[in-house]
Design a protein around this motif. Sequence first.
Motif, mmCIF file in Angstrom:
data_model
loop_
_atom_site.group_PDB
_atom_site.id
_atom_site.type_symbol
_atom_site.label_atom_id
_atom_site.label_comp_id
_atom_site.label_asym_id
_atom_site.label_seq_id
_atom_site.Cartn_x
_atom_site.Cartn_y
_atom_site.Cartn_z
ATOM 1 N N ALA A 198 114.262 -14.598 -3.899
ATOM 2 C CA ALA A 198 113.778 -15.610 -4.513
ATOM 3 C C ALA A 198 114.359 -17.067 -4.450
ATOM 4 O O ALA A 198 115.543 -17.214 -3.921
ATOM 5 C CB ALA A 198 114.079 -15.564 -5.975
ATOM 6 N N ASP A 199 113.633 -18.009 -4.465
ATOM 7 C CA ASP A 199 114.278 -19.399 -4.217
ATOM 8 C C ASP A 199 114.624 -20.085 -5.493
ATOM 9 O O ASP A 199 115.826 -21.064 -5.311
ATOM 10 C CB ASP A 199 112.931 -20.375 -3.598
ATOM 11 C CG ASP A 199 112.487 -19.867 -2.417
ATOM 12 O OD1 ASP A 199 113.114 -19.873 -1.523
ATOM 13 O OD2 ASP A 199 111.478 -19.177 -2.445
ATOM 14 N N ILE A 200 114.167 -19.632 -6.617
ATOM 15 C CA ILE A 200 114.661 -20.390 -7.746
ATOM 16 C C ILE A 200 114.996 -19.297 -8.978
ATOM 17 O O ILE A 200 113.872 -18.353 -9.189
ATOM 18 C CB ILE A 200 113.812 -21.594 -8.329
ATOM 19 C CG1 ILE A 200 113.638 -22.590 -7.393
ATOM 20 C CG2 ILE A 200 114.216 -22.027 -9.856
ATOM 21 C CD1 ILE A 200 112.481 -23.480 -7.629
ATOM 22 N N SER A 201 115.952 -19.298 -9.466
ATOM 23 C CA SER A 201 116.195 -18.233 -10.740
ATOM 24 C C SER A 201 116.258 -19.199 -11.920
ATOM 25 O O SER A 201 116.816 -20.396 -11.893
ATOM 26 C CB SER A 201 117.479 -17.519 -10.691
ATOM 27 O OG SER A 201 117.606 -16.820 -11.708
ATOM 28 N N VAL A 202 115.471 -19.162 -12.799
ATOM 29 C CA VAL A 202 115.241 -19.829 -14.150
ATOM 30 C C VAL A 202 115.567 -19.118 -15.431
ATOM 31 O O VAL A 202 114.932 -17.967 -15.248
ATOM 32 C CB VAL A 202 113.937 -20.689 -14.089
ATOM 33 C CG1 VAL A 202 112.665 -19.766 -14.080
ATOM 34 C CG2 VAL A 202 113.776 -21.657 -15.254
ATOM 35 N N GLN A 203 116.103 -19.783 -16.221
ATOM 36 C CA GLN A 203 116.086 -18.695 -17.653
ATOM 37 C C GLN A 203 116.228 -19.770 -18.862
ATOM 38 O O GLN A 203 116.925 -20.770 -18.698
ATOM 39 C CB GLN A 203 117.328 -17.696 -17.389
ATOM 40 C CG GLN A 203 118.645 -18.406 -17.317
ATOM 41 C CD GLN A 203 119.750 -17.322 -16.652
ATOM 42 O OE1 GLN A 203 119.972 -16.321 -17.287
ATOM 43 N NE2 GLN A 203 120.059 -17.531 -15.507
ATOM 44 N N SER A 204 116.141 -19.052 -19.765
ATOM 45 C CA SER A 204 116.499 -19.570 -21.247
ATOM 46 C C SER A 204 118.055 -19.381 -21.680
ATOM 47 O O SER A 204 118.051 -18.188 -21.830
ATOM 48 C CB SER A 204 115.416 -19.108 -22.354
ATOM 49 O OG SER A 204 115.948 -19.525 -23.562
ATOM 50 N N ALA A 205 118.658 -20.124 -21.631
ATOM 51 C CA ALA A 205 120.170 -20.083 -21.676
ATOM 52 C C ALA A 205 120.299 -19.767 -23.237
ATOM 53 O O ALA A 205 121.380 -19.280 -23.773
ATOM 54 C CB ALA A 205 120.866 -21.309 -21.397
ATOM 55 N N THR A 206 119.402 -20.009 -24.062
ATOM 56 C CA THR A 206 118.947 -19.936 -25.502
ATOM 57 C C THR A 206 119.360 -18.133 -25.683
ATOM 58 O O THR A 206 119.884 -17.896 -26.726
ATOM 59 C CB THR A 206 118.079 -20.043 -25.971
ATOM 60 O OG1 THR A 206 117.527 -21.576 -25.762
ATOM 61 C CG2 THR A 206 118.030 -20.175 -27.620
ATOM 62 N N LYS A 207 119.168 -17.380 -24.648
ATOM 63 C CA LYS A 207 118.963 -16.050 -25.038
ATOM 64 C C LYS A 207 120.450 -15.512 -24.765
ATOM 65 O O LYS A 207 121.329 -15.679 -25.358
ATOM 66 C CB LYS A 207 117.729 -15.454 -24.178
ATOM 67 C CG LYS A 207 116.625 -16.120 -24.138
ATOM 68 C CD LYS A 207 115.947 -16.078 -25.554
ATOM 69 C CE LYS A 207 114.549 -16.511 -25.624
ATOM 70 N NZ LYS A 207 114.219 -17.877 -25.491
ATOM 71 N N SER A 329 116.782 -8.340 -37.725
ATOM 72 C CA SER A 329 116.182 -9.629 -37.990
ATOM 73 C C SER A 329 114.681 -9.799 -37.876
ATOM 74 O O SER A 329 114.554 -9.574 -36.647
ATOM 75 C CB SER A 329 117.306 -10.860 -37.654
ATOM 76 O OG SER A 329 118.499 -10.691 -37.884
ATOM 77 N N ARG A 330 114.089 -10.435 -38.493
ATOM 78 C CA ARG A 330 112.667 -10.515 -38.289
ATOM 79 C C ARG A 330 112.635 -12.167 -37.968
ATOM 80 O O ARG A 330 112.606 -13.105 -38.547
ATOM 81 C CB ARG A 330 111.693 -10.572 -39.569
ATOM 82 C CG ARG A 330 111.479 -9.185 -39.983
ATOM 83 C CD ARG A 330 110.841 -9.055 -41.534
ATOM 84 N NE ARG A 330 111.466 -9.334 -42.471
ATOM 85 C CZ ARG A 330 112.076 -8.458 -43.216
ATOM 86 N NH1 ARG A 330 112.452 -7.129 -42.634
ATOM 87 N NH2 ARG A 330 112.856 -8.774 -44.050
ATOM 88 N N THR A 331 112.685 -12.127 -36.408
ATOM 89 C CA THR A 331 112.850 -13.658 -35.690
ATOM 90 C C THR A 331 112.338 -13.195 -34.168
ATOM 91 O O THR A 331 112.321 -12.342 -33.805
ATOM 92 C CB THR A 331 114.199 -13.997 -35.690
ATOM 93 O OG1 THR A 331 114.121 -15.526 -35.168
ATOM 94 C CG2 THR A 331 115.235 -13.203 -34.962
ATOM 95 N N ALA A 332 111.956 -14.406 -33.725
ATOM 96 C CA ALA A 332 111.471 -14.288 -32.445
ATOM 97 C C ALA A 332 112.574 -14.446 -31.302
ATOM 98 O O ALA A 332 112.093 -14.252 -29.939
ATOM 99 C CB ALA A 332 110.191 -15.300 -32.119
ATOM 100 N N ASN A 333 113.732 -14.739 -31.618
ATOM 101 C CA ASN A 333 114.610 -14.907 -30.645
ATOM 102 C C ASN A 333 115.106 -13.640 -29.897
ATOM 103 O O ASN A 333 114.795 -12.593 -30.454
ATOM 104 C CB ASN A 333 115.736 -15.608 -31.321
ATOM 105 C CG ASN A 333 116.774 -16.238 -30.000
ATOM 106 O OD1 ASN A 333 116.333 -16.614 -28.903
ATOM 107 N ND2 ASN A 333 118.033 -16.090 -30.371
ATOM 108 N N LEU A 334 115.674 -13.653 -28.945
ATOM 109 C CA LEU A 334 116.133 -12.336 -28.284
ATOM 110 C C LEU A 334 117.599 -12.641 -27.419
ATOM 111 O O LEU A 334 117.619 -13.814 -27.179
ATOM 112 C CB LEU A 334 115.063 -11.717 -27.148
ATOM 113 C CG LEU A 334 114.794 -12.664 -26.116
ATOM 114 C CD1 LEU A 334 115.719 -12.356 -24.799
ATOM 115 C CD2 LEU A 334 113.413 -12.259 -25.673
ATOM 116 N N GLY A 335 117.984 -11.513 -27.142
ATOM 117 C CA GLY A 335 119.455 -11.745 -26.475
ATOM 118 C C GLY A 335 120.761 -11.908 -27.178
ATOM 119 O O GLY A 335 121.826 -12.270 -26.653
#
Length: 388
Positions: A198-207, A329-335
């Motif tokens: 892959a050329d670019i690895s992108v991620q949500s650091a929030t997780k 927990s009922r929430t949409a976050n993960l990680g």
Amino acid sequence: MTKKLHPQTLAIRGGKEETQYREHNQALFMTSSFMWESAAHAADLFSKKVKGFTYTRTANPTTAAFEKRLAQLEGAERAVATSSGMSAIQAAFFTFLQAGDHIVSGRGLFGTTAGFIDTVVRKFGIEVSYVSTTDIGEWQAAIRPNTKLFFLETPSNPLGEVADLRALADLAHRHGALLAVDNSLMSPYGQRPLEQGADISVQSATKALDGHGRVAGGVLAGSEALMAQVAVYCNSCGLAISPFNSWELLSGIETLSLRMEKQFAQALAVAQWLQTQPQVKAVYYSGLPEHPQRELVERQQNGGGIVIGFELEDQAAAWKVIDSVEVFSRTANLGDVRSTITHPWTTTHARMSPEDKLAAGITQGLVRLSVGLEVVEDLIDDLKQAFA
């Protein structure tokens, strides 16, 4: 040191920006701007003749440490941090695309990402073709002369579909396109897309990078040539992450491998328990021995990840389980170290049309779990009483 360090060591020791005070922990630089010694020094800084910091939107020592550490973990020449996962995806698209270009994207996307592509990216005259995440033939058939970018999540959220990154990278490069991979569900501990071509690895650091549900952030990693362009775009558009968030993320990264190793193991245990439940029509988890792409998973992933999808009869059944849990927990976050549960049809993928949801495999009976660090028996008992 000439010896190549283990990722866990790099997660703790990598990329530190140190002052003359020799602080042991990474310092937090909460400042919007930096001073210079003279007018000539300022001119040298702004012309890049000398290295240094001028303004936090452009660069900040704490954020620089975060970026260096992530680049080391991803096996990249450089990383660029942003204010959120979605701003990182925005940068991956708009740095390299313009009106008249064409994207090929896997269908198995986080709902907000799909919404961004359909309502924002298309608005700028960029064409998009959605294909199966796993069928290389569909990717091949979708290529056009103006195709500039392949984009996908693997494993997909929340169905755990796994794409052959090496095959996709080779295909993209043969046609002059870049391959960008959303690595949010795995983190650099579980998968290093750049090593697969892959050329670019992108991620949500929030997780998983944060891992504690504290702050938002995003990050892109790749070659110096590509990331230099990304940095210019992020600076111009004001996508900078705050120094405080970078500082918190550095703390999260220090325990990343320990958390992921445990959470991957617990997710597998929960997924295997779900397979034994009569109410569950299907379980989606890339770490299962029965996963249809088991050989590929073992080749490019270090485990199955932390996200599980499972199918119940309908929305009423899904909502009943979600409303009955006591530990999750009922929430949409993960990680997070705290396990979470949500209903993708009405939350994470709510912006998609019913037809697009179904095309992506998102049904009204689908439930998504993110498995944390609670005692796994407590998690299973919680689901057991919710099913009852």
